[in-house]
Design an enzyme around this catalytic site. Structure first.
Site, PDB file in Angstrom:
ATOM      1  N   TYR A 176      -9.421   0.355  -4.899  1.00  0.00           N
ATOM      2  CA  TYR A 176      -8.690  -1.095  -4.562  1.00  0.00           C
ATOM      3  C   TYR A 176      -8.615  -2.048  -5.863  1.00  0.00           C
ATOM      4  O   TYR A 176      -7.734  -2.824  -5.973  1.00  0.00           O
ATOM      5  CB  TYR A 176      -9.690  -1.690  -3.523  1.00  0.00           C
ATOM      6  N   HIS A 180     -13.297   5.141  -3.360  1.00  0.00           N
ATOM      7  CA  HIS A 180     -12.019   4.399  -2.695  1.00  0.00           C
ATOM      8  C   HIS A 180     -12.203   2.816  -2.769  1.00  0.00           C
ATOM      9  O   HIS A 180     -11.262   2.165  -3.052  1.00  0.00           O
ATOM     10  CB  HIS A 180     -12.002   4.666  -1.203  1.00  0.00           C
ATOM     11  N   GLU A 187      -6.238  -5.505   4.684  1.00  0.00           N
ATOM     12  CA  GLU A 187      -6.614  -4.155   4.265  1.00  0.00           C
ATOM     13  C   GLU A 187      -7.749  -4.305   3.229  1.00  0.00           C
ATOM     14  O   GLU A 187      -8.579  -3.666   2.854  1.00  0.00           O
ATOM     15  CB  GLU A 187      -5.320  -3.202   3.852  1.00  0.00           C
ATOM     16  N   CYS A 241      -4.837  -0.699  -7.129  1.00  0.00           N
ATOM     17  CA  CYS A 241      -3.463  -0.868  -6.289  1.00  0.00           C
ATOM     18  C   CYS A 241      -3.491  -2.438  -5.836  1.00  0.00           C
ATOM     19  O   CYS A 241      -2.331  -2.853  -6.004  1.00  0.00           O
ATOM     20  CB  CYS A 241      -3.642  -0.134  -4.699  1.00  0.00           C
ATOM     21  N   GLU A 250      -0.149   1.700   9.776  1.00  0.00           N
ATOM     22  CA  GLU A 250      -1.608   2.374  10.087  1.00  0.00           C
ATOM     23  C   GLU A 250      -1.128   2.899  11.590  1.00  0.00           C
ATOM     24  O   GLU A 250      -0.312   2.344  12.023  1.00  0.00           O
ATOM     25  CB  GLU A 250      -2.715   1.289  10.260  1.00  0.00           C
ATOM     26  N   CYS A 307       0.831  -1.203  -0.125  1.00  0.00           N
ATOM     27  CA  CYS A 307       0.231   0.008  -0.075  1.00  0.00           C
ATOM     28  C   CYS A 307       0.873   1.216   0.005  1.00  0.00           C
ATOM     29  O   CYS A 307       1.801   1.191   0.836  1.00  0.00           O
ATOM     30  CB  CYS A 307      -0.733   0.000   1.270  1.00  0.00           C
ATOM     31  N   CYS A 349      -3.611   7.574  -1.287  1.00  0.00           N
ATOM     32  CA  CYS A 349      -5.063   7.451  -1.930  1.00  0.00           C
ATOM     33  C   CYS A 349      -6.187   7.902  -1.173  1.00  0.00           C
ATOM     34  O   CYS A 349      -7.128   8.403  -1.578  1.00  0.00           O
ATOM     35  CB  CYS A 349      -5.487   5.929  -2.370  1.00  0.00           C
ATOM     36  N   THR A 394      -4.060   4.821   7.583  1.00  0.00           N
ATOM     37  CA  THR A 394      -3.229   4.276   6.553  1.00  0.00           C
ATOM     38  C   THR A 394      -2.117   5.357   6.445  1.00  0.00           C
ATOM     39  O   THR A 394      -2.623   6.661   5.609  1.00  0.00           O
ATOM     40  CB  THR A 394      -3.904   3.860   5.524  1.00  0.00           C
TER      41      THR A 394
END
Lengths: 486, 486, 486, 486
Positions: free
Chosen positions: B296, B292, B447, B299, B257, B100, B104, B191
Site C-alpha cells: 500500500y 501486502h 480499501e 500503490c 471487488e 487499484c 498485488c 479485489t
C-alpha cells in the site's frame, strides 16, 4: 589510533582554553561545571560506544581518506549503507542518552562541505576541497568533535543580509590579507558548541552577488582568539545545580545550545574552504539541511523509544498498563515514532553518489522526514503526559522525600503497585517530565521544530522538489485531457 | 515467451468460462461488459508496461525458478532490491491507472505461501513447497493473474470459525479423497477476482487445533466448477453504463471487488499447498499481511500523485494556483503522500532473507506504513475537495453539456481561466470526484482502510513487534532505576 | 392559516411551471421525478413536522410581522432564543432526513437582507426594508420555500467581477426601466432550488464603486420567465432510477444542487431590495455567511447523529459493538459531532439585537463553528468507514440479493449476528455508504467544506474578528513590556 | 462588607499558621516566599478585580443566601446567566494572569455539594445542606478562598479503595465521636491549596456499600491541626528564586499544586456535609466534574489569548508577522482557542435548574468541552513554538544580558526589528517559554490534560450520556429497518 576513549576526550577538552559565560559570569572549568557536564557526557557516549564491540559496526567506519577505522561522526558517506548506518547510529545514541548528543551537525556539515567544495574546485579551479579534506583527515585522526556553525542571528527577518541595519547580524569577512581572513558575527542556537574541539563556520542562506562577504566556510579551533560562548538557558536547567540526582530527570545526559560570538577572529587560508563564492551558498545550505533533516529520523526516534519505554514503565508502576486505552496510546506513540524513523532510513536508502564520491540522501524524502519530526514528537509527548497522570507536574522535590517528617509520608501516599518502590515512580516521572516539559523537551520538542530548519523551510523544499508538472500530466492523461488541447 | 501482451491477456480471459453475476443477472461476455472492463483494463496495464523498455526494470524480473524474464507480479522476491522495486512498480501503476490495479494480492500471496510451505516441508516432511513452486512456475510461464483469496465472511465477529452458527462462514474442506479435496465457503472483498486466471485460496486467521478443516491453501482455475462470482457495487458505478466518457471520471480504469462463492469445489492434490496444518495458519496470514501492508505504500502513493496532480490542475484552470493557501494545501498533500511512500520503501529496504530464499519485508515498519495509509489518503482527499471547490459535487451531467440549449450556457457560466476550455475543468473535477467520492474512492479510501487488514489489525501487530521491554529498559537506565532494585 | 401541510406543499409545487433540465433533457413533471423527489421530500419534512405537537416549539414561531404562528424557516429572529431554536430545529431535521433539507439558505438570507436593507434605508432614505418585509409577510402567510441565490460562477478567480472576460460571470443588472430591472447571469451550487417557490438573489462578495450593476438583491418566482434550472450530479445519483429501495441508502431523502441560469429576467421594483448600493454588498454577504455558518452547527450534527447511530447499528449487527476500539471510535465520533453542535449553539446564544430588531449571531464564533464543520465530518465519516468494514464498498447490489440462485447464497454468506436478518446489515451499510461515499456525502462532506464559504473564508474572518491587538496587549503586560517602552 | 481587597486577602493569609514544606524544609513565612507568592498573587487578582467597576458584573454576584454582593467564586449559580458569567470571568482572569488562578475548584465544589447535600437531605432526612449553606454563608461573608480537595492518591489503580494494600490511600474516616469525626489520608494535585483559607474535602469516586468510611465531605480551616502541605515542583520553578525578573517569564503570576496530608485531623459535626452516604459519592464527583470541565472552557481560553498575543508580538518583534504562514498559524491558534471557549459557554447556556435551586451545566457538553481542552492547548503551544523560533530555548540568561562584556554583544546580536528593543523580544520569548515549556505549561498543558479528570474520564461520560439508542433508531428509520423487523 584514531578512536579516542571517553577519558581521552574529556582530557582533550581540558586542554582547551575557551571563553565560556554562564549566568552572567565567565567560568574556567567548563568541563566539570554541573550545568555543562551533562552535554559533555552525551558527546562522550559517542566515544564510549565506539570501543564496544557490539556497536562497532554502527559507531565506526573505515575512512575513505586514510583507510583507518574512524568514528562515524567524522566520516564521509561512501554508500547508501553508510547513510543508513548513520541513522541507525543516531537512533542508538538517542536511546542511550535520551537527549541530543550534539555531534551530528559537524558530521552532516563535513559531507555537505565536501560535496560543494568539490564542485567549486571543478567549476572554478580552486583548491578548497583539497584543503578541506586535509583538515578532515586530521579530524578523523584526532577523533575531534566539530561544531557545524551555520545559523546567523538574522535580525529583522524581512531584510536580507546586506539590508540589515547592522551588517554583523550575518557573520562576515571583515578583512582579508596574505595569511588569511578575519571574520565577525555570531552563530546562534549552536548545539553542543562548548564541548567541541573545532568550529566549522558555514553560511546560513542563499546569497546574492553583492553579498560575497557573507559567503564564508572555514574551520577554527573552538578556543581561537576572539571566540566567546554564552550558554543558553533551558527549562529547569538549574536543577543540575541542586543536590540530589532524581529531580534532574535524566541523570547523566543533556544537551546545550550556545550563542557563539566571533569578535574579529583570524582564520589562516589553510582553513578557509569558501571565500566569497556566494553562488554556492544556497546549495551548501540545502545539502547540509538535507543530510541533517534525515538525521532527525534517527536521533528523535531514539529519544522517542526512551519516552515510550518510560510511559510503559510508569503505567506498570501505577497499575494501569493493562487498561485498554493505555495500551492504545502506547501503540499510537510507537506508530508515530516508527513513522519518523521510516522517513530517516528511506531517505538514506534512496541516496545517490555525487561527483566527489560522497553520497547524498534523497532530498525530497529528507524534507518529508523532518516535517513529520516537527509534529509527531509533540503528539508523542502529549500522550506520555496523558499516561503519566497529574503527578508528573505536582510531585514534591526529592529533598522533600529526604525530609525526616514528610519523606515517609510521601513514600506512603505516592506508592503505586506494591511490588515497585515509590522511588521508581518518582524517577520515571521525572524522566518523562524532563523529556516533555523540562530540559530534555528543548531537544525533543523545540529542536525537533526548528533544528535543520523550521517547518516552513521544509514545505518550501517539498513544493520545489515534488515534480508537480509530472503529477499534473498524470491526472490530465487519466481524465482524457489531451496534450494538443492544452 | 513469458510476457503476455495486453491483447494476449484479454484473449486468454475470453477463453475462460466463469460464472459472473451483476445486478441480479448472470452475464456471458464479462470481458467486454462496461461495468467490468475498466478493472480488466487496469490489470492489462501490468501487461502493457512490461513491454515498454523504460519500465522493463520495474515491471519485469528474472525468475528465480526458471531464469526467464517474467512479470514481477509473478516473482518470488530474491533481494531487498526486489522488494523495493515492487513498491516502485506499484507507485508507477497507481500513477498510470489512478486506481487499484488488482494484481498485488496474488503476488504477495505467492511469496507468503512460498515461505510458509517451505517451513512446513522442513518441519513435517511434506512436499507443499515443491508443488507450489511447480504451480508458480506455470503461472510465470503463462504470465497468469492469480487472485489471492483470503478473506472469509466471518459471520458473527465474536465467534471463532468453529463456533459460528453456520460453519461455511469460514471456507473449509468438506471432503478429502485420493484425488484431492472439496472445499465450500466464500471469500469476500475479492479485489479483481473476475479478471484473474486463477484463484489461490488461503486461510484468513490463526486457527486452533480443532479447526483443521479451515486450514487450506490451494489453487484453482477461476472458472472451476462450482465457483460463482458476484460483482460488488461501488459508488457511482453505473456511470460506466451511461453514454459519454466524462462523468465516469477515470476514463479507462477502475477496480472491482467480488464475492466469490465456492459451492463444493474440487481441488486435485497437486494444487493443494496446505491441508489441515492449522498451526501455520496464523503465520501465513501474518506474512501475507506484512507484504501486502507494504504494498500500500506504493500503490496508494501512486494514486495520491494523480490526485495531487488533479488538484494542481483544477487550481490552474480556476485561477487559484498561486493563492498561498492553495499552495500550502498542495504541499500538505505531497507531504502526506510521500510519508506513505517512505513507509513502503523503508519496509522493503529493511527486508531479510528467509530460509526458502524468498525475502521478507520488515514487519514492524509494514504495519506502520499501512496504518498511515488508513489515515492520510482521507486527509489528502479532504484537501483535494477543499481545493476543487463546490462545483465538484454540483456540476451538471455531461449530457447537459451536450444539450443544444443549456450546453452553451453551461460552458459560458462554468468557464474558468480563459486559456483553458471549460471541458478541462469538467474533466478534472470528475476525476477528483471519482477518487474522493466516486468509484475510485472505493480503492483510494475504503480499501486503504480495510485492505490487508483494518487499522486495529495493524495496531495489534505494532504492540507485539515493538519490543516494549527493551524500551522500558532504556528508560529505567536513564532514570537511574537499577536492575537490582527491580 | 400560515402552516402548509406536506401535501399542500407538494401541490403548490405542481402548480409551478419551471424549466428543469436533467441528463440533457428538459423534464415536465419534476415533482415526481425520482431523481428530484428525495430532495422535495426533505423539504416536505419541514412542513410535516410543523404540524406535529412535539416539534411545534422548534419548527414554528410567532411572526414578528403578523403575530401569526409561522414556520420558523420564514421567521425573522427576535431573540437569542430564536437563534438557538433555529440550530436545534436544524439538528432535529438533520436527524430526521439524514441529509441537507435545503430550506436554511432562504431563512438565513431573509434575516441578512432584513438587517442590511434596514440599514440602507436608515442611511440613504430608501424603502428597501419596507418592500422586503412586505414580500416576507407573504412568504410567511403562504409558507413558501425561498432559495437564497448567492453564489456567482466567478470565472477566473484572480479577477474581480468587472475584470472578467465575460461580465455575466457575476449576475448583474443589464437593464433598468420604470417597472423594474432586468438581470442576467447564473447562480451555482443552488441547494434545493428546484423545490423552491421563490428565488431571492443576493450578491456574492464585496463590490467596488464601479461594480454597481452587480449589487442587486431581489426576489423572483422560481418559474419566472427566463429562469432555467440544470440539475447537478451527485455520487451514485442514478441509483434513484433503479428499481428497489435498498441500494439508494437513504430511502426517502436527499439533497440537490442546481445551476440556475437567469436569461434576462425581469423583476418589478416592488421585489427589488438592493439596486446598486455596492457599499453594502460586503456586509450583506458577511451577515448572511455568519448566520449560515452557525446553521451548519445544527444540520451537520443532526446528520452526524444518524451516521453515529448507523455505525453503532452495524457494529451490533456484525458482533463488534463491545470491542473496545469500536466503542472508542464511537466516542470519538460523538465528541467531534457535539463539538460542532456546541459551536452552533454558542454562536446563537451570544447573538445580539441589531437596529432592525432582528438578532444577529456572534460572528467570530460562527466562523469557528463552520471551520470545525470543514474538518470533523470528514473524520467522523472516516471512523464510520473503519467501523463498517470492507463490505461497505464490496457488497453486491440488491438485485443480486433478489436473484433466485445467488440471493440465498448472499444471505447465507453475508449474515452477521444471527438475531438480525442479513437485510439489516445490507440496509445499514448502504446508509453509511450513502452518507460517506454516496449521494449523502455531497451534503455531509463536500457541502460541509464549501457551503457558506470555503475554509479560507472562515480563516480570513477569524483573523479580522479576533482582536489580536488586545491579545498582544495582554501578553506584553504579563511579560512586563511597558507601554512607555513601546 | 463581603468583598475583601487584595491587601485584606494577603493579611488574612498571614494570620494563618499552616505547616508548609518546600525543598525538604518547613517554612514559616509562606506568604512572602518567592516560590509561593506568584500563586498567591494569582488568587489576589480575584479580589483585586472584584473592586474594579468595569469587572464588577463578571467578578461579583448577588448572593442567593444573603442578598449581599459577593465574589462570584463563592456563589451558588442561580441561572444560566450565572453559569455563563462564570466562564467569562474565568476567561478574563486567564487573560490577566496568564496562568491558573486556582479559585475555581472551590467554587465548582460548592455548587456540587449544594446539589447533592440537598438531595441527601430530601432522601434521608439529614441536615447536611443546612449545615453546608451555613458554612457557605460565612465563606461569602468573609470572602474566603476554599480549596476543593478531591483527588486521592489511589495507589494501585487496579484496586478499589477497600482493596488497597494501604487503606489510607483513599482519605477516610478513622474515628467518629459525639463532637465530630477524625479523618486520615491525603489529597494530591491540590491546585492552590496553600493560598486558601479553607479546605473542603470530597470523595474522589463512586463507592461501594462497604466503603462508607471513604464517603466524607467536610470543611476544615487550612491550618487545622494535623494538616501538612508539601509544595509540588514545576518546570523551571526555581527561577523564582533567582534575582532578576525576566527569565521567570510571567512576572507576577503562577500556579501551584501541593500534596495535602491529613494526619488524623478532627472535624466537628457542624462542618461535616456527608458522612458515609456512599451511594451519593459517584453523583457528587460527576456533578463536580461537570462544572469543572466547563470551567476549563473559560480559563484555558483566557491563557490561550495570552499565548496568541505573545506569538503575534514575537512575530512583530522579529519581522515575521506579515508572512503568510505565520498569519495562518495565528489563525489556527485562534480557531482552536475559540473552539474551547465555545464549548464552555454552550455548556453553560444549556444549564438547567436542580431541585436545590442551584443551576447545573449540561453534562454532555461539559465533557466535550474538556476533551477538547486535553488536545487543543498542546497544538496551540506547538504553533507558538513554531512562530517563536529556536531562540525560545537557546537564549542566554538575563544575567548574561546584564554582564558588562557579553550583555552588549547579546543585545546587538539578538536584536530583531529595530523599532523594538531586544529586551522586548527577550521578555516575550520568556513568556512563551513559560507557558509552553516552563512553569506555566504545568497549568496550560498538563493541567488541561488531567484537571477535572483525565481524557478517559470524559470519554466514559460521553459514551454514557450520548443516547446511542436514539441515534441507532434514527439510522434504522432512515435505512428502512422497521421496528417490527427487530
Amino acid at each position: 589510533m584514531s578512536l579516542k576513549t571517553k577519558e581521552e576526550y574529556l582530557d582533550s577538552l581540558r586542554h582547551m582554553k575557551k571563553r565560556v559565560f554562564i549566568f552572567g559570569e565567565e567560568i574556567e572549568d567548563y568541563v566539570d561545571h554541573p550545568m555543562i557536564r551533562p552535554s559533555i557526557n552525551a558527546i562522550a557516549s559517542t566515544y564510549e560506544l565506539s570501543h564496544q564491540p557490539e556497536h562497532k559496526e554502527l559507531i565506526t567506519a573505515k575512512s575513505s581518506l586514510t583507510g583507518e577505522r574512524i568514528n562515524r561522526f567524522t566520516h564521509l558517506f561512501q554508500s547508501t549503507d553508510d547513510l543508513v548506518k548513520k541513522v541507525k547510529m543516531q537512533r542508538l545514541l538517542g536511546q542511550r542518552t535520551g537527549t541530543c548528543f550534539q555531534r551530528c551537525v559537524g558530521m552532516d556539515g563535513f559531507n555537505a562541505v565536501d560535496i560543494v567544495t568539490y564542485k567549486i574546485d571543478q567549476d572554478l579551479g580552486t583548491e578548497y576541497n583539497t584543503k578541506f579534506r586535509r583538515f578532515l583527515e586530521n579530524v578523523q585522526l584526532e577523533d575531534l568533535v566539530v561544531d557545524g556553525a551555520m545559523t546567523d542571528p538574522k535580525g529583522d527577518r524581512r531584510l536580507s543580509p546586506s539590508e540589515q541595519n547592522e551588517l554583523d547580524l550575518y557573520l562576515r569577512i571583515v578583512d582579508r590579507n596574505d595569511d588569511g581572513i578575519t571574520i565577525r558575527g555570531a552563530k546562534l542556537h549552536q548545539t553542543g558548541a562548548i564541548n567541541s574541539h573545532e568550529l566549522m563556520v558555514m553560511p546560513t542562506r542563499a546569497l546574492k552577488e553583492s553579498e560575497q562577504d557573507f559567503a564564508v566556510v572555514c574551520a577554527l579551533p573552538a578556543d581561537a582568539n576572539g571566540i566567546i560562548f554564552v550558554f543558553g538557558r533551558q527549562a529547569s536547567d538549574s536543577r543540575r545545580l541542586e543536590e540530589g540526582e532524581i529531580d534532574v530527570g535524566n541523570l547523566q545526559f543533556g544537551g546545550h545550545e550556545a550563542v557563539v560570538i566571533f569578535e574579529d577572529v583570524f582564520v589562516p587560508w589553510e582553513r578557509v574552504f569558501m571565500c566569497g563564492e556566494c553562488q554556492y551558498s544556497g546549495e551548501l545550505v540545502e545539502i547540509f539541511a538535507g543530510y541533517h533533516r534525515a538525521s532527525y529520523g534517527g536521533c528523535k526516534s531514539g529519544v522517542g523509544d526512551v519516552l515510550i519505554g518510560a510511559s510503559q514503565a510508569v503505567a506498570r508502576y501505577q497499575g494501569t498498563e493493562t487498561a485498554y486505552h493505555i495500551k492504545d496510546k502506547i501503540v499510537e506513540m510507537i506508530h508515530l515514532n516508527e513513522t519518523i524513523y521510516a522517513g530517516g532510513i528511506a531517505t538514506s536508502y534512496e541516496g545517490k553518489e555525487t561527483p566527489s564520491g560522497t553520497y547524498m540522501i534523497d532530498k525530497l524524502l529528507a524534507n518529508v522526514c523532518k516535517l513529520n519530526v516537527t509534529r509527531f514528537p509533540y503528539e508523542i509527548a502529549r500522550l506520555a503526559q496523558d499516561i503519566a497522570g497529574g503527578l508528573l507536574v505536582t510531585m514534591p522535590s526529592e529533598k522533600d522525600f529526604a525530609n525526616e517528617e514528610v519523606g515517609p509520608l510521601l513514600r506512603k501516599y505516592l506508592a503505586g503497585v506494591k511490588t515497585y518502590p515509590t522511588e521508581y515512580r518518582q524517577r520515571i516521572l521525572r524522566l518523562i517530565e524532563n523529556i516533555t516539559i523540562g530540559a530534555g523537551a528543548v531537544s525533543y520538542l523545540a529542536e525537533s521544530m526548528h533544528g535543520a530548519g523550521s517547518p516552513m523551510a521544509q514545505r518550501i523544499m517539498l513544493k520545489r522538489l515534488a515534480n508537480l508538472d509530472q503529477k499534473e500530466g498524470l491526472a490530465n492523461r487519466i481524465a482524457g485531457i489531451q496534450k494538443e488541447m492544452k
